[in-house]
Structures are given as C-alpha cells and as structure tokens.
Design an enzyme around this catalytic site. Structure first.
Site, PDB file in Angstrom:
ATOM      1  N   PHE A  30      -0.175   9.973  -7.802  1.00  0.00           N
ATOM      2  CA  PHE A  30      -0.192   8.566  -7.407  1.00  0.00           C
ATOM      3  C   PHE A  30      -1.031   7.727  -8.361  1.00  0.00           C
ATOM      4  CE2 PHE A  30       0.016  10.660  -3.017  1.00  0.00           C
ATOM      5  CZ  PHE A  30       1.381  10.831  -3.139  1.00  0.00           C
TER       6      PHE A  30
ATOM      7  N   TRP B 210       2.326   1.579  -3.451  1.00  0.00           N
ATOM      8  CA  TRP B 210       1.313   2.038  -4.403  1.00  0.00           C
ATOM      9  C   TRP B 210       1.311   3.557  -4.500  1.00  0.00           C
ATOM     10  CZ3 TRP B 210      -3.012   5.150  -3.495  1.00  0.00           C
ATOM     11  CH2 TRP B 210      -3.918   5.252  -4.550  1.00  0.00           C
ATOM     12  N   HIS B 211       1.578   4.225  -3.369  1.00  0.00           N
ATOM     13  CA  HIS B 211       1.546   5.685  -3.370  1.00  0.00           C
ATOM     14  C   HIS B 211       2.707   6.297  -4.145  1.00  0.00           C
ATOM     15  CE1 HIS B 211      -1.364   5.133  -0.062  1.00  0.00           C
ATOM     16  NE2 HIS B 211      -1.776   6.345  -0.381  1.00  0.00           N
ATOM     17  N   GLY B 212       3.803   5.606  -4.256  1.00  0.00           N
ATOM     18  CA  GLY B 212       4.927   6.168  -4.990  1.00  0.00           C
ATOM     19  C   GLY B 212       6.113   5.230  -5.033  1.00  0.00           C
TER      20      GLY B 212
ATOM     21  N   GLY C 218       0.823  -1.209   0.000  1.00  0.00           N
ATOM     22  CA  GLY C 218       0.000   0.000   0.000  1.00  0.00           C
ATOM     23  C   GLY C 218       0.851   1.250   0.000  1.00  0.00           C
TER      24      GLY C 218
END
Length: 464
Positions: free
Chosen positions: A464, A317-319, A314
C-alpha cells in the site's frame, strides 16, 4: 528487506554498532545513508523516489512561505501538494483509472507496466503532513534539508509507517537522547512481541487464508468462516507486528514512535474502532482531509458527505481496486450511521446495552468488511460471504481436525488481545529480573524461528 528476515538482522547489527560510535551531530547523515541502503535493497532503480518527494516538499515549502499574501500562500501550498501526489497517482492509479474507471471508453488494458514503489503512499502522506503543518504555522519552515530528509527516510517507519507528523520525529532527530536514557531490554521486548505476531500468528494463518481466497468459489462454510476470522487476526498481527518491530528498532536508536494500535478488536463501536486501528492514518485522514472538507461544522448532511468522501478515499488509498472502494464506502456508511444515531436518537437507549454486545457487533462488522479488503475482486468477496452463510457443513469434523492449529492460534490471539499494550511490556520488563526476562525473550525467538522455519512472508502493508 523485511524486519523479520535474517538479512535485516545483519544490516541492523552493523547499523547499530556504527550508530553507537557515531557522534550525535553526524547521525542525520548515518540515517540517510543507512536508510537509503535499506530502501535500495528492494529495487535500487527506485531509490531516487523518496529523494524526489522530499525535494518537492522541502523546496515547495520555501516557495510557499515566500508568498507575501495569505491567498498566494494557500494557492502555492495546493500546488506543492498536488505535485507531491503525482508520483503516487502515476504509479498506483494510472492502470486502475484507464482499465476499471474508463474501461468502457478505452477498451481496458495496462497503460504502464510498473511495480508499485515500496512505501510511496506513506512517504507522500508524511510529507503532506510536513507541508500542511508548516502552512498552518504548527511547525517551523526553517528546518534544515538534511533533517527533513532524515525525517522521511528514517528506515523503521519508511515502508509502512507509522505516518509521522514533523513534530513527532524532527525534534528527536535534532536533539538526540543520550545513551544513558535508552531502554534496550524494553526495546528488544517490544520488537520480540512484533516478531511473534508476524511469524507465529500472521504468517501461519496466512497459508490457509490464501488457499481459500484462491478458490473462493469452491469454499465450504467452515472454510469461509475460518478464512474470515483468520484474516482478521492475520492483518492485525501482520501490521501491528510490523509497528511493534518498528517501535522497538527506533527505541534502540533513541527515537520514540507513536503506537499505531490500541486493542482495536476491543472497540465497542465502529467510531471507537477507527480511534484504535492504524491510528496515525485515522488521525491523518481526520486532520488533513475530513476537517478541511468542513468536518461537522456545516450540518448533518455535509458531515455525512465529508465522512463518506474521507472513508472512500481512505479505502482507495489502500489499493487501486473496486474492493477497496467498496470497503471504504461501507465503513463510511457505518460511521455516518453511528454519528446520526448519536445525534438524532441521542443514544440513550443504547447505553443500556452491555458493552460486550457492542464489541461483538463491531468485530463482526469489521471482519465482514475485511473480506472486501482481502479478496482480489468483488466476485471472490461475494463468493466467500455467500459460502459463510449458505455453504456446506458436511465435512466440518474433518475440517476442524485438519486445521486445529490455526483455530488454536486464533483462540489464543483473542484470549490475549486485550493485554496487547507496549506499556504492559515495558512495565513487565522493568519489574522482572534479567535472569527471567532474557530466557523468556529467547524462548519467544526460538518459537518464532521454529514455527516460521527461518523464513518470513512480505508484510501486507508493503503493497500500500
């Protein structure tokens, strides 16, 4: 095209007029055309990407459902999902893997010099939900392709969510509401709340936060602390402001989108926080990653492993950066610790602690973790954290005088955060006379335009 920009207001005014005069049976095509223009406004050369991802998912589902054996069906579902993630991995993670993961072997550098397409993560997750829900027989595989395309492209949620399950949007697209059931004043009020959050709070505070992180090594203690608390307010007002505007726009078009936030800084534990923050992502990670990994069904050790995998992915996933990996790992460790304490210690002694203590502790943990989320690198993150603890206070009086407006905004945010609820907005609008509601809404628009001077920064989650 930003929701808070003048060009979007022109776009939406034209779109809304056409929407009102278009028969219901043609609105799917209007959504497709309008959303394609909306997406192409950023970079026309990437407009093919949502169409490609939709084609992979739609035809992949047909191929999956044609399998006669359950084992073959599951195997095909895995192949389709893997294909769906290829563009995301290529655009977002190729350079990170080559430079940051394999740098010692490859010598580092860039393999691809490509701009990250807007919304590619959200589109990928939305279509993954479609594939998995069809596979689990939670949604029909007989949905028309034009409906699935409209489900993906619907511009209020296209760029930064909410991440929608098929049952949350597709039935509304197939059975649009009559104009009589619309609540335009409530929709405009919800949009206005988001606009104020974005232009007055998030964008104003962003200027100071950006300056501190740009020179993190030279930050004083007051600067580091204000940047830390300021970013907590900035990212919430930026992202929840986007969500408010998306929900308001969708309401004007007769669509109900789920709210993504439920006063997350009122959470009394990190578990409670993740039930309140970016809820559609939290529940997506739970239903499509954590539970398939085994959830808590195989004992405590496996539960901790599954939480750590889920939160680490997770974070990633943001960066594509080690800062996001660290952010995810630390949140995973906190969640695992809370779950372990509740089971092993049975949590009884903590019941005597006042709730406000849990709220305060949770908020400060989250704010500390936001430092890793915001910092461009681990070095800058440690610089800000170090400055907050051992930095100089010699210029504190001058500092507070110079940044009184930002401090006032942060204080104002926390004074009203517990009341940040769409239901309250709708009730307030319904109970007040129009001659009171409209001047209040116009006053908020005037405030937002005055503070922002007619300009708006990019939404944080567009990256994102």
């Amino acid at each position: 095209m930003l929701f808070s920009s003048p060009v979007f207001f022109v776009f939406f005014a034209v779109y809304f007029i056409i929407h009102l005069v278009t028969p219901a049976r043609w609105r799917l095509y209007l959504i497709t055309v309008g959303s394609t223009i909306f997406y192409a406004w950023w970079k026309p050369e990437y407009v093919w990407l949502p169409y490609l991802l939709m084609a992979i998912a739609y035809f992949g589902v047909l191929w999956m459902m044609n399998a006669k054996l359950e084992r073959s069906r599951k195997h095909r579902a895995g192949i389709v999902i893997a294909l769906l993630f290829v563009p995301l991995v290529v655009f977002k993670y190729t350079n990170f893997i080559y430079n940051d993961v394999l740098g010692a072997l490859t010598g580092g550098g860039k393999v691809l010099d490509l701009t990250l397409p807007l919304g590619v993560s959200f589109v990928t997750f939305t279509l993954t939900a479609y594939i998995v829900d069809v596979y689990r027989d939670k949604f029909s595989s007989q949905t028309r392709p034009q409906t699935v395309l409209a489900y993906v492209l619907f511009f209020p949620h296209l760029i930064a969510g909410p991440i929608l399950r098929p049952n949350e949007l597709i039935p509304q697209l197939e059975h649009p509401k009559s104009r009589k059931s619309l609540l335009p004043v409530a929709a405009i009020a919800v949009f206005t709340v988001g606009l104020v959050k974005k232009l007055v709070f998030a964008d104003t505070i962003a200027g100071f936060v950006d300056s501190v992180y740009a020179h993190a090594g030279a930050a004083t203690a007051p600067e580091a602390l204000l940047a830390m608390y300021g970013f907590s307010v900035q990212i919430y007002c930026d992202f929840s402001g986007y969500t408010d505007m998306a929900i308001g726009l969708a309401m004007l078009l007769g669509i109900r989108l789920p709210n993504n936030f439920a006063q997350p800084y009122c959470a009394d534990s990190i578990v409670d926080f993740w039930r309140r923050w970016h809820k559609t992502l939290s529940f997506w990670l739970r239903d499509y990653l954590y539970i398939p990994l085994g959830g808590n069904r195989e004992g405590k050790v496996y539960e901790i492993r599954n939480v750590m995998i889920t939160m680490t992915l997770g974070g990633l996933w943001h960066g594509a950066s080690w800062t996001f990996v660290v952010w995810g790992i630390l949140h995973g460790a906190a969640l695992s610790s809370v779950h372990a304490a509740r089971k092993l210690l049975r949590w009884s002694w903590l019941d005597k602690i006042p709730r406000w203590v849990g709220v305060l502790a949770t908020f400060h943990f989250v704010s500390l973790m936001w430092v890793f989320f915001r910092a461009p690198g681990l070095g800058q993150a440690t610089d800000v954290l170090r400055a907050a603890v051992v930095g100089s206070w010699s210029d504190a009086p001058q500092f507070f005088n110079a940044h009184l407006f930002e401090i006032l905004l942060i204080a104002l945010f926390f004074a009203f955060h517990r009341y940040d609820d769409h239901r309250r907005v709708r009730i307030a609008v319904a109970r007040q006379r129009p001659e009171i509601v409209w001047p209040l809404l116009l006053a908020q628009w005037a405030l937002a335009i005055t503070v922002s001077q007619g300009s708006s920064a990019k939404f944080i989650y567009f990256d994102f």
